[in-house]
Design an enzyme around this catalytic site. Structure first.
Site: not given
Ligand code: ADP
Ligand code: MG
Length: 390
Positions: A36, A197, A347, A370
């Protein structure tokens, strides 16, 4: 992109407050993954060349709204200085006298890093008075924190209501690549979804169902689809309250959603678990699905053949355990082979890709998990919405 970027204004010499995403992993006061930081360098360089005094700000971890040395950005500033080969001044706070003094003392092209914005509870509450104190530090606001753009916090959104805000180069790049998937995908457009999920990614499937030509499903989320089809999945991870949605999606997709036909099972969720490969119609009780099988990999490789655009989010199996990593590694290899545009986000997916050693063969690796999911769901990112329109 319909938002202004740092290339659309003449910022020469003006002090800029740059929101970066320096929420990086630290161990014993050292940055263990500086992806990053490297990703923010083009914007910093661009502004430095234009002689802007540069004030960087970011959050780090979850310090609960008060100063906590554990979440200090100091080691991050030191690492950034090393990367750039020039000094990075530190301010002990992101607002107030400390920050104002550092800001006022910055010479043209100099870089300072403000302390963790989340040391103040007003940051996450997006309190206007706090956003205004941040805004007072500079003439322009530059948002380069794509990974935080889905959150309306003071440093990602509020501040842009007080000084003109534009996108940094990383933000622009992320929005251009992901925007292509939504607006003008090259066909065939293949979406690969996995991860733990299904509930995390239902919104993405819904929004891309009619845009993607094929959707390849793997990971834990495949289990819910298989169960929705009436198959027995043994002790696999399943989200029972998502089964109706899964069924509806399969119906609506009319064959565009591909599910595993064989799987690798483990007898428990553990690196040392016994493993065996079976068809999806014969998963015994006491076993759980941990990876996609070789027949599924071949089918997915075929589905990827000739793709114009591939978007991949979520590992195909529990790649952290070597016995269940093959599906993810094989799909990584197949994506790396694709001649069209390839985009990987998330990630864990990016970690898996790095593990495969094939990251260099991917067109665009998204820095925001996200944020990239919410963008692909078709949601407006508040941190982007607050920037100036072109
Ligand atoms: P990303 O971070 O790329 O968005 P997710 O966080 O959604 O991905 O999911 C990653 C996690 O999913 C990994 O830790 C992986 O172990 C887990 N996972 C993948 N397949 C399975 C499975 N079959 N059962 C349980 N967990 C799984
Ligand atoms: Mg994850």
């Amino acid at each position: 992109m319909n938002k202004k970027t740092i290339r659309d204004l003449d910022l020469t010499g003006w002090r800029c407050l740059v929101r970066v995403d320096f929420n990086v992993p630290l161990e014993d006061g050292k940055v263990t993954d500086d992806t990053r930081l490297r990703a923010a360098l083009p914007t910093i360089q661009y502004l430095a060349e234009r002689k802007c005094p540069i004030l960087l700000c970011s959050h780090l971890g979850r310090p609960k709204g008060k100063p906590d040395r554990k979440y200090s950005l100091e080691p991050v500033g030191a690492h950034l200085a090393e990367l750039m080969g020039r000094p990075v001044k530190m301010a002990a706070d992101c607002v107030g006298v400390e920050a104002e003094n550092v800001a006022a003392g910055l010479l043209q092209g100099e870089v300072a890093l403000l302390e963790n914005t989340r040391f103040h509870p007003e940051e996450e509450k997006n309190e206007p008075a706090f956003a205004q104190r941040l805004a007072m530090l500079a003439t322009y606001y530059v948002n380069d924190a794509f990974g935080s753009a889905h959150r309306a916090h003071a440093s990602t959104e509020g501040v842009a209501h007080f000084i003109p805000g534009v996108a940094g180069l990383l933000m622009e790049k992320e929005l251009n690549f992901l925007g292509k998937a939504l607006q003008e995908p090259d066909h065939p457009f293949v979406l690969i979804l996995g991860g733990a999920k299904i509930s995390d990614k239902i919104g993405v499937i819904e929004n891309l169902l009619t845009r993607a030509d094929r959707i390849l499903i793997g990971g834990g989320m495949a289990n819910s689809f298989l169960k929705a089809r009436g198959l027995s999945v043994g002790d696999s991870l399943v989200e029972d309250d998502a089964l109706d949605t899964a069924r509806a999606l399969l119906e609506k997709a009319g064959g565009r959603i591909l599910l595993p036909t064989d799987v690798v099972l483990g007898d428990r969720f553990d690196a040392g678990a016994a493993d065996k490969t079976t068809g999806v119609d014969s998963v015994p009780d006491g076993w759980r699905i941990m990876d996609i099988g070789p027949e599924t990999v071949r089918a997915y490789e075929q589905a990827l053949d000739g793709a114009g655009l591939v978007v991949w989010n979520g590992p195909m199996g529990v790649f952290e355990f070597p016995s269940f990593a093959a599906g993810t590694m094989d799909i990584a290899a197949a994506v790396a082979e694709v001649q069209g545009t390839t985009i990987v986000g998330g990630g864990d997916s990016v970690a898996a890709l790095n593990q495969s050693g094939l990251a260099g063969k991917i067109t665009h690796i998204s820095t925001g998990g996200g944020a990239s999911l919410e963008f692909l769901e078709g949601k407006t990112l508040p941190g982007v919405a607050a920037l100036q329109d072109k």
